[in-house]
Design a protein around this motif. Structure first.
Motif, short mmCIF file in Angstrom:
data_model
loop_
_atom_site.label_atom_id
_atom_site.label_comp_id
_atom_site.label_asym_id
_atom_site.label_seq_id
_atom_site.Cartn_x
_atom_site.Cartn_y
_atom_site.Cartn_z
N PHE A 1 13.38 -34.50 -21.46
CA PHE A 1 12.70 -33.33 -21.27
C PHE A 1 13.26 -32.28 -20.36
O PHE A 1 13.95 -32.64 -19.39
CB PHE A 1 11.12 -33.76 -20.56
CG PHE A 1 10.38 -34.52 -21.40
CD1 PHE A 1 9.29 -34.09 -22.33
CD2 PHE A 1 10.24 -35.94 -21.42
CE1 PHE A 1 8.61 -34.87 -23.34
CE2 PHE A 1 9.69 -36.80 -22.17
CZ PHE A 1 8.57 -36.22 -23.08
N ASP A 2 13.18 -31.10 -20.97
CA ASP A 2 13.94 -30.01 -20.24
C ASP A 2 12.85 -29.44 -19.21
O ASP A 2 11.86 -29.34 -19.33
CB ASP A 2 14.23 -28.92 -21.29
CG ASP A 2 15.19 -29.32 -22.43
OD1 ASP A 2 15.93 -30.06 -22.33
OD2 ASP A 2 14.81 -28.65 -23.57
N LEU A 3 13.45 -29.08 -18.08
CA LEU A 3 12.78 -28.29 -17.15
C LEU A 3 13.00 -26.82 -17.49
O LEU A 3 13.79 -26.08 -17.45
CB LEU A 3 13.24 -28.66 -15.65
CG LEU A 3 12.93 -30.04 -15.22
CD1 LEU A 3 13.34 -30.32 -13.71
CD2 LEU A 3 11.43 -30.40 -15.07
N VAL A 4 11.72 -26.24 -17.60
CA VAL A 4 11.89 -24.68 -17.99
C VAL A 4 11.22 -23.83 -16.81
O VAL A 4 9.86 -24.23 -16.72
CB VAL A 4 11.15 -24.74 -19.46
CG1 VAL A 4 11.15 -22.98 -19.92
CG2 VAL A 4 11.93 -25.50 -20.35
N GLU A 5 11.76 -22.87 -16.44
CA GLU A 5 10.99 -22.08 -15.44
C GLU A 5 9.78 -21.05 -16.02
O GLU A 5 10.08 -20.63 -17.39
CB GLU A 5 11.84 -20.94 -14.81
CG GLU A 5 13.12 -21.71 -14.22
CD GLU A 5 12.77 -21.98 -12.63
OE1 GLU A 5 11.46 -21.79 -12.36
OE2 GLU A 5 13.53 -22.69 -11.94
N SER A 6 8.66 -20.97 -15.66
CA SER A 6 7.58 -20.21 -15.95
C SER A 6 6.83 -19.59 -14.85
O SER A 6 6.96 -20.18 -13.60
CB SER A 6 6.74 -21.05 -16.89
OG SER A 6 5.95 -21.79 -16.34
N SER A 7 5.86 -18.77 -15.21
CA SER A 7 4.88 -18.19 -14.06
C SER A 7 4.06 -19.30 -13.35
O SER A 7 3.59 -19.12 -12.41
CB SER A 7 4.24 -17.12 -14.68
OG SER A 7 3.63 -17.27 -15.65
N GLN A 8 3.85 -20.28 -14.27
CA GLN A 8 2.99 -21.49 -13.63
C GLN A 8 4.11 -22.57 -13.23
O GLN A 8 3.18 -23.73 -12.89
CB GLN A 8 2.35 -22.01 -14.91
CG GLN A 8 1.17 -21.01 -15.71
CD GLN A 8 1.88 -20.03 -16.49
OE1 GLN A 8 2.56 -20.15 -17.21
NE2 GLN A 8 1.41 -18.66 -16.28
N GLY A 9 5.15 -22.51 -12.92
CA GLY A 9 5.95 -23.26 -12.28
C GLY A 9 6.83 -24.08 -13.28
O GLY A 9 7.13 -23.35 -14.69
N LEU A 10 7.34 -25.20 -12.94
CA LEU A 10 8.23 -25.86 -14.12
C LEU A 10 7.52 -26.44 -15.35
O LEU A 10 6.67 -27.34 -15.07
CB LEU A 10 9.07 -26.90 -13.33
CG LEU A 10 10.24 -26.36 -12.57
CD1 LEU A 10 10.89 -27.39 -11.74
CD2 LEU A 10 11.35 -25.60 -13.46
N LEU A 11 7.94 -26.14 -16.56
CA LEU A 11 7.10 -26.82 -17.70
C LEU A 11 8.48 -27.77 -17.92
O LEU A 11 9.60 -27.73 -17.75
CB LEU A 11 7.24 -25.79 -19.02
CG LEU A 11 6.35 -24.49 -18.41
CD1 LEU A 11 6.41 -23.57 -19.90
CD2 LEU A 11 4.79 -25.01 -17.97
N ARG A 12 7.64 -28.94 -18.67
CA ARG A 12 8.62 -29.93 -19.25
C ARG A 12 8.27 -29.75 -20.61
O ARG A 12 7.48 -29.85 -21.19
CB ARG A 12 7.86 -31.58 -18.84
CG ARG A 12 8.32 -31.94 -17.58
CD ARG A 12 7.46 -31.30 -16.42
NE ARG A 12 7.51 -32.05 -15.10
CZ ARG A 12 7.96 -31.60 -14.07
NH1 ARG A 12 7.98 -30.31 -13.91
NH2 ARG A 12 8.07 -32.54 -12.91
N ARG A 13 9.51 -29.72 -21.23
CA ARG A 13 9.75 -29.51 -22.62
C ARG A 13 10.50 -30.56 -23.50
O ARG A 13 11.64 -30.59 -23.17
CB ARG A 13 10.35 -28.02 -23.16
CG ARG A 13 10.50 -27.46 -24.69
CD ARG A 13 10.97 -26.22 -24.79
NE ARG A 13 12.46 -26.17 -24.11
CZ ARG A 13 12.91 -25.02 -23.99
NH1 ARG A 13 12.50 -23.89 -24.19
NH2 ARG A 13 14.22 -25.20 -23.51
N LYS A 14 9.67 -31.17 -24.46
CA LYS A 14 10.41 -32.33 -24.98
C LYS A 14 11.69 -31.99 -25.91
O LYS A 14 11.52 -30.73 -26.65
CB LYS A 14 9.50 -33.05 -25.97
CG LYS A 14 10.01 -34.37 -26.53
CD LYS A 14 9.14 -35.04 -27.14
CE LYS A 14 8.59 -34.59 -28.40
NZ LYS A 14 7.88 -35.61 -29.29
N ASN A 15 12.84 -32.60 -25.83
CA ASN A 15 13.91 -32.11 -26.84
C ASN A 15 14.30 -33.47 -27.58
O ASN A 15 13.64 -34.64 -27.44
CB ASN A 15 15.10 -31.75 -25.78
CG ASN A 15 15.60 -32.95 -25.04
OD1 ASN A 15 15.89 -34.02 -25.30
ND2 ASN A 15 15.71 -32.72 -23.53
N PRO A 16 15.01 -33.17 -28.56
CA PRO A 16 15.18 -34.57 -29.43
C PRO A 16 15.81 -35.88 -28.82
O PRO A 16 15.69 -36.88 -29.38
CB PRO A 16 16.45 -33.90 -30.46
CG PRO A 16 16.05 -32.43 -30.34
CD PRO A 16 15.51 -32.13 -28.80
#
Length: 442
Positions: A402-417
């Protein structure tokens, strides 16, 4: 707030006749990066990967992600510096909740007790004269509190890196240096390791399982020329702590002369021999692009991993060599306890496929490899963050499912292949697992 509350409820799934590593299955799991170096000084900020990755806030969902991709176990660390804020004081509230979530999801925790840093109150860290006693007290406190919830422990993760960074190249506290510094930290870690494992075993009895884990050091290139003495020393150093705790340092050991020159007495070595502890499973951490140091003719290396040595990617050949080496040296089942490549999604999938195939091939050839761990579940931050003054985003390492993605809500977890491929191999392994004599899935 300090909690000394009731012990968590009993998890009946942990009481099995056949332990998980004896059931003939290749178990697939994940790790959550848990490096803790909480001490600070000028130019060095605290390094707490749970804080950097916002795992302290997102633990509930993070464990769900691991479950969703089929993880049977997670290597997960207790932040000693947080649960033991002062001598004799314990704050278990957060850990209680996380381990309760493990129960809910049916994932086996393999607990890292020491993944680098010590509590802030322990002056001189690993070189504190009572480090081993304090560490053993902490280990026993964990075992007693979670005796009905946790049976699997890694007392000290990667002791070779501890000793190198804290005792050879003065990169981490207590900033010792040189061969004597390495030996000082190695002896302290080894004593703490032994006392912790023996203390846990007294609490849990035969239910305890100990997964010893170390980093690995291979060398390529000019290993027999000008670099021969350094290579010989660092090869021997890479095994030193595990050899001490298993009672393997005797008159024939390659480090004996170095230890004696550092003031280590025969009585100390006799203590280790008479108090030896063994791994139930010997864990090997292997990163194909980092675990093999390339020695180049004409280049002067200072030693240690801080010195920016070039590396050589030996792929599955290096992995297979090291798994065989540790299995033979310590006479225990082996487990790949960390692996990945810090690279594109496509390169990560390629390494996942190649390394899983390699491990399966070793098993078919008769080597008792019992587990495979992709590290980490989600991205992490490079340890050099501690010595930088840049935002954490500039230290991001793309390693996870899972990628860590910066956002205004904090770090998001985004699934990758990579997550989808891991789930495929993990669920296929679980589907083909033999049924234990107790009928237990765990």
């Amino acid at each position: 707030m300090v909690h000394r509350g009731c012990r968590p409820h009993r998890n009946e799934g942990l009481t099995t006749t056949v332990k998980w590593y004896q059931d003939g299955t290749l178990h697939f799991g994940l790790g959550i990066e848990d490096t803790f170096v909480p001490q600070t000084r000028a130019g060095e900020r605290a390094l707490d990967e749970y804080e950097l990755t916002e795992h302290y806030e997102n633990w509930h969902g993070d464990l769900q992600l691991a479950s969703d991709v089929g993880a049977q176990f997670i290597r997960w660390g207790i932040p000693w510096h947080r649960v033991n804020p002062a001598p004799g004081e314990w704050d278990w509230e957060w850990v209680d909740r996380v381990l309760g979530r493990f129960d809910e999801l049916g994932i086996r925790p393999i607990i890292d007790l020491l993944h680098y840093g010590t509590p802030l109150w322990m002056q001189s860290e690993f070189a504190h004269p009572d480090f081993a006693r304090h560490f053993a007290d902490y280990a026993v406190a964990c075992a007693e509190r979670y005796r009905d919830r946790v049976t699997d422990y890694t007392p000290v993760n990667e002791p070779m890196i501890h000793a190198r960074f804290s005792g050879d190249v003065a990169y981490w506290p207590p900033y010792l240096s040189g061969e004597r510094g390495y030996n000082t930290i190695a002896l302290a870690l080894a004593e703490g390791f032994v006392r912790a494992q023996r203390g846990i075993a007294e609490v849990l009895g035969e239910r305890a399982t100990f997964v010893h884990v170390d980093a690995t050091a291979r060398f390529a290139g000019d290993v027999d020329g000008q670099h021969r003495p350094l290579v010989a020393l660092q090869r021997a150093q890479s095994f030193l702590v595990e050899d001490l705790v298993t009672g393997g340092v005797d008159e024939r050991h390659d480090m004996l002369g170095s230890l004696r020159a550092s003031g280590v007495t025969d009585d100390t070595l006799a203590w280790f021999a008479s108090h030896a502890v063994k791994p139930d499973v010997m864990g090997v951490n292997y990163y194909p692009r980092h675990s093999t140091q390339l020695m180049e003719e004409g280049i002067v290396h200072a030693g240690g991993f801080v010195d920016p040595w070039p590396t050589q990617d030996d792929g599955v050949a290096g992995l297979e060599e090291l798994l065989r080496t540790y299995a033979h040296r310590y006479g225990a089942p082996v487990m790949l306890t960390e692996t990945c490549v810090t690279a594109s999604v496509e390169e990560r999938i390629a390494w996942l496929d190649a390394s899983v195939a390699s491990v399966r091939g070793l098993r078919e050839g008769g080597l008792d490899v019992v587990g495979y761990t992709w590290w980490p579940l989600f991205d992490m931050y490079e340890w050099t963050y501690r010595h930088a003054d840049t935002p954490r985003s500039e230290s991001l390492l793309t390693m996870g499912l899972f990628d860590l993605v910066e956002s205004s809500q904090g770090l998001l977890r985004r699934k990758n292949p990579v997550a989808d491929r891991f789930r495929q191999v993990a669920t296929d392994a679980a589907a083909n697992a033999p049924i234990s004599r107790t009928g237990a899935a765990r």
